[in-house]
Design a protein around this motif. Sequence first.
Motif, short mmCIF file in Angstrom:
data_model
loop_
_atom_site.label_atom_id
_atom_site.label_comp_id
_atom_site.label_asym_id
_atom_site.label_seq_id
_atom_site.Cartn_x
_atom_site.Cartn_y
_atom_site.Cartn_z
N GLY A 33 0.80 -1.22 0.00
CA GLY A 33 0.00 0.00 0.00
C GLY A 33 0.82 1.27 0.00
O GLY A 33 0.46 2.25 -0.66
N GLY A 215 0.15 -0.08 5.30
CA GLY A 215 -0.12 -0.44 3.92
C GLY A 215 -0.01 -1.92 3.60
O GLY A 215 0.35 -2.29 2.49
N SER A 217 -2.03 -5.83 4.17
CA SER A 217 -3.27 -6.50 4.57
C SER A 217 -3.08 -7.48 5.71
O SER A 217 -4.05 -8.02 6.23
CB SER A 217 -3.85 -7.25 3.36
OG SER A 217 -2.97 -8.27 2.94
N GLU A 239 -2.28 0.01 13.17
CA GLU A 239 -2.38 -0.29 11.74
C GLU A 239 -2.80 0.98 10.99
O GLU A 239 -3.77 1.64 11.37
CB GLU A 239 -3.39 -1.40 11.46
CG GLU A 239 -3.50 -1.74 9.98
CD GLU A 239 -4.44 -2.91 9.69
OE1 GLU A 239 -4.69 -3.17 8.50
OE2 GLU A 239 -4.92 -3.54 10.65
N ASN A 241 -3.87 1.90 7.23
CA ASN A 241 -4.25 1.24 5.98
C ASN A 241 -5.65 1.72 5.58
O ASN A 241 -6.56 1.64 6.39
CB ASN A 241 -4.24 -0.28 6.16
CG ASN A 241 -4.28 -1.04 4.85
OD1 ASN A 241 -4.60 -0.47 3.80
ND2 ASN A 241 -3.98 -2.33 4.90
#
Length: 272
Positions: A33, A215, A217, A239, A241
């Motif tokens: 990401g 970035g 998962s 996190e 994201n």
Amino acid sequence: MLAELSPALIAEVQDAAKLLVSKQRICILTGAGISAESGIPTFRDKQTGLWENYKAEDLATPEAFSRDPALVWSWYQWRRKLVANKKPNPAHKALAYWQRRARANHQQLTLITQNVDDLHEQAGSIVTHLHGNLALNRCNQCQTPYKSTSDNLHSSEVLHSSDVDAIDAEALITCSHCDGYIRPDIVWFGESLPVQAWQTAEEAAADCEMFISIGTSSLVYPAAGLSQLAKQNGAKVIEINPNPTPNTIVDIIIKEKAGLIMPLLVKQITGS
């Protein structure tokens, strides 16, 4: 830039900064990401042009290279051309600045990445690559590093053809030590992570007070297990994201792009 964020996001950034400001040992894991914000396609993106009928997962394997080394080599030359002009974004730059400040203040900020580009290095960071480095090559047979990257990039001229069958096998390079084919120094599906890189990542995650996932998962193992290792050893987990995955171990989720969040977070932590 705070005006671009909702009150809830601003509060999350401030909460994260409060947790981080006094910590001495921080481990950060970055994923696709953060590079996507610099225009580098992720593995989940559909391939284009010459490669639109191929899946990345079917090319990035030892079996694919054994079956058709010219095809796999040419695909990586194409990927190198895709990233050649990409530059670090504000998230990369903020992380590099934070890492420099941490060293000056005798803090330990370990940066680990799943990405194979060199955007962290371009920004000035010291980073450990778990999945290899797209700019480097080694022998597929004896593992000897191959140094002449400029020659490798020049051989990407083979991709001017619009026909896969026209890929020039002469673009392949052989090892001067064993005559094996030179391959990208990338960890392919089914291969083990580099021992030293993984040891660095495990030790940093197990010893850190704060673990930040940016970035990624958190689905690709074994890297995805680093946050769990950190949590098990008492660390708080953050996190960052836009599309976070459901994860019960995360203490703070900041649902926004790293390029927007990281400069603000680092400013609040460092005061500059």
